[in-house]
Write a protein that holds these residues in place. Sequence first.
Motif, PDB file in Angstrom:
ATOM      1  N   VAL A 148       0.848  -1.047   0.056  1.00 14.06           N
ATOM      2  CA  VAL A 148      -0.072   0.134  -0.007  1.00 14.06           C
ATOM      3  C   VAL A 148       0.865   1.399  -0.015  1.00 14.06           C
ATOM      4  O   VAL A 148       0.610   1.969  -0.707  1.00 14.06           O
ATOM      5  CB  VAL A 148      -0.962   0.082   1.179  1.00 14.06           C
ATOM      6  CG1 VAL A 148      -1.657   1.245   1.282  1.00 14.06           C
ATOM      7  CG2 VAL A 148      -1.874  -1.141   1.192  1.00 14.06           C
ATOM      8  N   TYR A 149       1.867   1.291   0.828  1.00  6.75           N
ATOM      9  CA  TYR A 149       2.742   2.546   0.739  1.00  6.75           C
ATOM     10  C   TYR A 149       3.367   2.370  -0.675  1.00  6.75           C
ATOM     11  O   TYR A 149       3.249   3.765  -1.047  1.00  6.75           O
ATOM     12  CB  TYR A 149       3.974   2.187   1.725  1.00  6.75           C
ATOM     13  CG  TYR A 149       5.063   3.004   1.864  1.00  6.75           C
ATOM     14  CD1 TYR A 149       4.904   4.355   2.425  1.00  6.75           C
ATOM     15  CD2 TYR A 149       6.125   3.012   1.157  1.00  6.75           C
ATOM     16  CE1 TYR A 149       5.822   5.390   2.600  1.00  6.75           C
ATOM     17  CE2 TYR A 149       7.253   3.996   1.202  1.00  6.75           C
ATOM     18  CZ  TYR A 149       7.014   5.136   1.629  1.00  6.75           C
ATOM     19  OH  TYR A 149       7.932   6.028   1.717  1.00  6.75           O
ATOM     20  N   SER A 150       3.821   1.573  -1.368  1.00  9.30           N
ATOM     21  CA  SER A 150       4.266   1.750  -2.614  1.00  9.30           C
ATOM     22  C   SER A 150       3.544   2.237  -3.602  1.00  9.30           C
ATOM     23  O   SER A 150       3.598   3.077  -4.480  1.00  9.30           O
ATOM     24  CB  SER A 150       4.969   0.392  -3.073  1.00  9.30           C
ATOM     25  OG  SER A 150       5.826   0.004  -2.132  1.00  9.30           O
ATOM     26  N   ALA A 151       2.178   1.767  -3.450  1.00 12.70           N
ATOM     27  CA  ALA A 151       0.976   2.132  -4.303  1.00 12.70           C
ATOM     28  C   ALA A 151       0.657   3.737  -4.136  1.00 12.70           C
ATOM     29  O   ALA A 151       0.446   4.172  -5.018  1.00 12.70           O
ATOM     30  CB  ALA A 151      -0.307   1.518  -4.000  1.00 12.70           C
ATOM     31  N   THR A 152       0.995   4.240  -2.778  1.00 13.72           N
ATOM     32  CA  THR A 152       0.648   5.783  -2.696  1.00 13.72           C
ATOM     33  C   THR A 152       1.660   6.568  -3.229  1.00 13.72           C
ATOM     34  O   THR A 152       1.412   7.486  -3.805  1.00 13.72           O
ATOM     35  CB  THR A 152       0.457   5.929  -1.213  1.00 13.72           C
ATOM     36  OG1 THR A 152       1.816   5.643  -0.466  1.00 13.72           O
ATOM     37  CG2 THR A 152      -0.605   5.272  -0.422  1.00 13.72           C
ATOM     38  N   LYS A 153       2.766   6.249  -3.154  1.00 19.86           N
ATOM     39  CA  LYS A 153       4.231   6.779  -3.589  1.00 19.86           C
ATOM     40  C   LYS A 153       3.973   6.946  -5.115  1.00 19.86           C
ATOM     41  O   LYS A 153       4.254   7.830  -5.751  1.00 19.86           O
ATOM     42  CB  LYS A 153       5.380   6.371  -3.113  1.00 19.86           C
ATOM     43  CG  LYS A 153       5.653   6.610  -1.568  1.00 19.86           C
ATOM     44  CD  LYS A 153       5.442   7.886  -1.109  1.00 19.86           C
ATOM     45  CE  LYS A 153       5.890   8.346   0.113  1.00 19.86           C
ATOM     46  NZ  LYS A 153       6.011   9.808   0.716  1.00 19.86           N
ATOM     47  N   ALA A 154       3.719   5.642  -5.870  1.00 19.87           N
ATOM     48  CA  ALA A 154       3.499   5.618  -7.020  1.00 19.87           C
ATOM     49  C   ALA A 154       2.247   6.529  -7.619  1.00 19.87           C
ATOM     50  O   ALA A 154       2.542   7.432  -8.791  1.00 19.87           O
ATOM     51  CB  ALA A 154       3.215   4.197  -7.658  1.00 19.87           C
ATOM     52  N   GLY A 155       1.195   6.817  -6.941  1.00 21.47           N
ATOM     53  CA  GLY A 155       0.267   7.746  -7.124  1.00 21.47           C
ATOM     54  C   GLY A 155       0.828   9.100  -7.170  1.00 21.47           C
ATOM     55  O   GLY A 155       0.230   9.915  -8.090  1.00 21.47           O
ATOM     56  N   VAL A 156       1.486   9.399  -6.158  1.00 25.49           N
ATOM     57  CA  VAL A 156       2.046  10.792  -6.222  1.00 25.49           C
ATOM     58  C   VAL A 156       2.833  11.145  -7.486  1.00 25.49           C
ATOM     59  O   VAL A 156       2.977  12.223  -7.951  1.00 25.49           O
ATOM     60  CB  VAL A 156       2.672  11.126  -4.837  1.00 25.49           C
ATOM     61  CG1 VAL A 156       3.558  12.293  -4.808  1.00 25.49           C
ATOM     62  CG2 VAL A 156       1.875  10.889  -3.766  1.00 25.49           C
ATOM     63  N   ASP A 157       3.694  10.068  -7.791  1.00 28.94           N
ATOM     64  CA  ASP A 157       4.702  10.302  -8.842  1.00 28.94           C
ATOM     65  C   ASP A 157       3.770  10.551 -10.187  1.00 28.94           C
ATOM     66  O   ASP A 157       4.198  11.430 -10.809  1.00 28.94           O
ATOM     67  CB  ASP A 157       5.334   9.085  -9.306  1.00 28.94           C
ATOM     68  CG  ASP A 157       6.931   8.910  -8.890  1.00 28.94           C
ATOM     69  OD1 ASP A 157       7.525  10.058  -8.626  1.00 28.94           O
ATOM     70  OD2 ASP A 157       7.481   7.667  -8.683  1.00 28.94           O
TER      71      ASP A 157
END
Length: 253
Positions: A148-157
Amino acid sequence: MDVRGAVAVVTGASSGIGAATALRLHEAGARLVLQGRDGDRLAAIADRTGAIAIRADFAEPGAAEAAAEEIARRAERIDVLVNNAGLGWAGPVTEMSGPDVRRLLEVNLAAPLELTRALLPRLLARPRAAVVFVTSIAGRAGVAGECVYSATKAGVDMFAESLRLELAGTGVRVGVVVPGVVDTAFFARRGRPYQRRSPKPVPAVKVADAVLEAVTTGRAEQYVPRWLRLPTVVRATAPSVYRALSARFGGSS
């Protein structure tokens, strides 16, 4: 962009990368508006830098929107927005609760999007301005135990990339700083300390330097340390090789 005299908003400024960034911008001559959830630590940083302090926990419903309104009210203008606030969570995704998932989505993804949306008119009113997002290598390469953490950061990217295209031709530049392992309390707070021998954590000031460089040069992206670009290149150009290496050496931090 010259940051001397510029008004810079930094989120997550009560500790770690955010605190280091606040101090670095202060040293460079910026005037600060700082957000953080730890009121005492935030006040200490604000006293040290002469900043406006806004205590807000972005995990709380409506907190990001309220913080944006307070920032707009208390800041005479806004030249720089550094979206840095974030939370981690480590472990199998099946062990996360619904509130755990929503907390990461609110703090890591919804808050920077909402702040940027709300404050963008103030930034566009300036002849030159900058928005910088502190993301993570986890959002570009993926990390086992941090889905989930990785997904949130990918979304910000992706938000940053799309915003950069949307703002082409304006005075607002959009930058992304992509850190790897940083020597902060992040890992202890996420519930699992960093356990790998390598790569070694870099000091938070290294990320702060990259944020300042993103503001002053308008550079679109920076990795900290720089060699972190390599796995993302391998993933993009040879995905099967990347996945084989990830399976062999493990992606968990």
